[in-house]
Design a protein around this motif. Structure first.
Motif, PDB file in Angstrom:
ATOM      1  N   ASN A 175       0.802  -1.219   0.000  1.00 21.49           N
ATOM      2  CA  ASN A 175       0.000   0.000   0.000  1.00 21.49           C
ATOM      3  C   ASN A 175       0.838   1.274   0.000  1.00 21.49           C
ATOM      4  OD1 ASN A 175       0.390  -1.022   2.903  1.00 21.49           O
ATOM      5  ND2 ASN A 175      -0.090   1.148   3.206  1.00 21.49           N
ATOM      6  N   GLY A 176       0.228   2.318  -0.597  1.00 22.08           N
ATOM      7  CA  GLY A 176       0.712   3.672  -0.424  1.00 22.08           C
ATOM      8  C   GLY A 176      -0.091   4.340   0.678  1.00 22.08           C
ATOM      9  N   SER A 177      -0.253   5.657   0.575  1.00 25.20           N
ATOM     10  CA  SER A 177      -1.052   6.387   1.551  1.00 25.20           C
ATOM     11  C   SER A 177      -1.926   7.393   0.829  1.00 25.20           C
ATOM     12  CB  SER A 177      -0.153   7.108   2.554  1.00 25.20           C
ATOM     13  OG  SER A 177       0.565   8.155   1.914  1.00 25.20           O
ATOM     14  N   ALA A 178      -2.850   8.006   1.562  1.00 26.81           N
ATOM     15  CA  ALA A 178      -3.747   8.979   0.953  1.00 26.81           C
ATOM     16  C   ALA A 178      -2.983  10.153   0.372  1.00 26.81           C
ATOM     17  CB  ALA A 178      -4.768   9.453   1.986  1.00 26.81           C
ATOM     18  N   THR A 179      -1.927  10.570   1.021  1.00 27.54           N
ATOM     19  CA  THR A 179      -1.146  11.710   0.546  1.00 27.54           C
ATOM     20  C   THR A 179      -0.014  11.318  -0.395  1.00 27.54           C
ATOM     21  OG1 THR A 179       0.244  11.577   2.529  1.00 27.54           O
ATOM     22  CG2 THR A 179      -1.663  13.064   2.601  1.00 27.54           C
ATOM     23  N   SER A 180       0.357  10.031  -0.380  1.00 26.53           N
ATOM     24  CA  SER A 180       1.459   9.567  -1.224  1.00 26.53           C
ATOM     25  C   SER A 180       1.181   8.149  -1.703  1.00 26.53           C
ATOM     26  CB  SER A 180       2.782   9.599  -0.446  1.00 26.53           C
ATOM     27  OG  SER A 180       3.866   9.181  -1.272  1.00 26.53           O
TER      28      SER A 180
END
Length: 215
Positions: A175-180
């Motif tokens: 996974n990545g993240s919401a901001t990245s």
């Protein structure tokens, strides 16, 4: 079943074509006839698994006739799609009844979702995307046109997959993240069994655990 569907043409009568014909039978039952189409006379054969094979140029298109492309290579899938649309066919979208997905999933035309796959929430698939058997796609994932998830691929949350991407059997995308978000750019290839832990450049070939660039 898509409303108004009269006949389904499956481009390609090889292994992928036979699998998608089975999928289509699971979706459509006996209500809609199925035929294979190809673009080269060399591939016109006797019926395959009881399904006729004909040239796409010989199709006499009627209202309600649609197609899906059963070709793994993204470039060939694009070419086949153009050929089908050129004779007047419109793309269909096939979702096996044993796919689980929320109402917060959008599917592009021509996409195929195979048995056993799970798509959770806030997911967008482009046109002519193939999600093969037993894949999982988690929240906030985008997959671009003509990309392919091979059997048993797992895509974690906040991942953006570009166009014409091929992800091999059993690969895992962390996974990545919401901001990245983790981004796999257009035309990248992920080898079977790889574990992708960071973003991937356009056209790159990634392999290994963790995945490293091979080309």
């Amino acid at each position: 079943m898509e409303p108004g569907l009269r006949r389904l043409y499956i481009f390609g009568a090889g292994g992928s074509g036979r699998e998608i014909a089975w999928l289509a039978g699971q979706v459509l039952g006996d209500a809609v006839p199925i035929a294979f189409i190809v673009d080269d006379l060399a591939y016109v054969t006797a019926p395959v698994n009881g399904i006729s094979v004909q040239l796409v140029s010989d199709v006499a298109v009627q209202e309600g006739d649609r197609f899906v492309v059963a070709v793994g290579d993204a470039g060939l899938r694009r070419k086949a799609s153009v050929a089908c649309i050129g004779v007047g066919l419109q793309p269909a979208t096939l979702v096996h009844p044993r796919v689980e997905m929320s109402r917060f999933v959008s599917l592009g035309t021509g996409s195929v979702l195979c048995a056993g796959s799970i798509l959770t929430t806030n997911i967008a698939l482009g046109e002519h995307v193939h999600v093969n058997v037993d894949c999982t796609i988690s929240h906030d994932v985008r997959i671009g046109d003509f990309s392919t998830l091979s059997p048993g691929v797992h895509v974690s949350g906040h991942v953006h997959i570009g166009k014409d991407v091929l992800i091999g059997t059993g690969a895992n995308i962390i996974n990545g993240s919401a901001t990245s978000p983790l981004v796999i750019e257009d035309g990248a290839k992920i080898a079977a069994g790889a574990c992708v832990t960071s973003s991937v450049a356009p056209g790159a070939l990634m392999a290994g655990v963790p995945a490293v660039r091979k080309r």
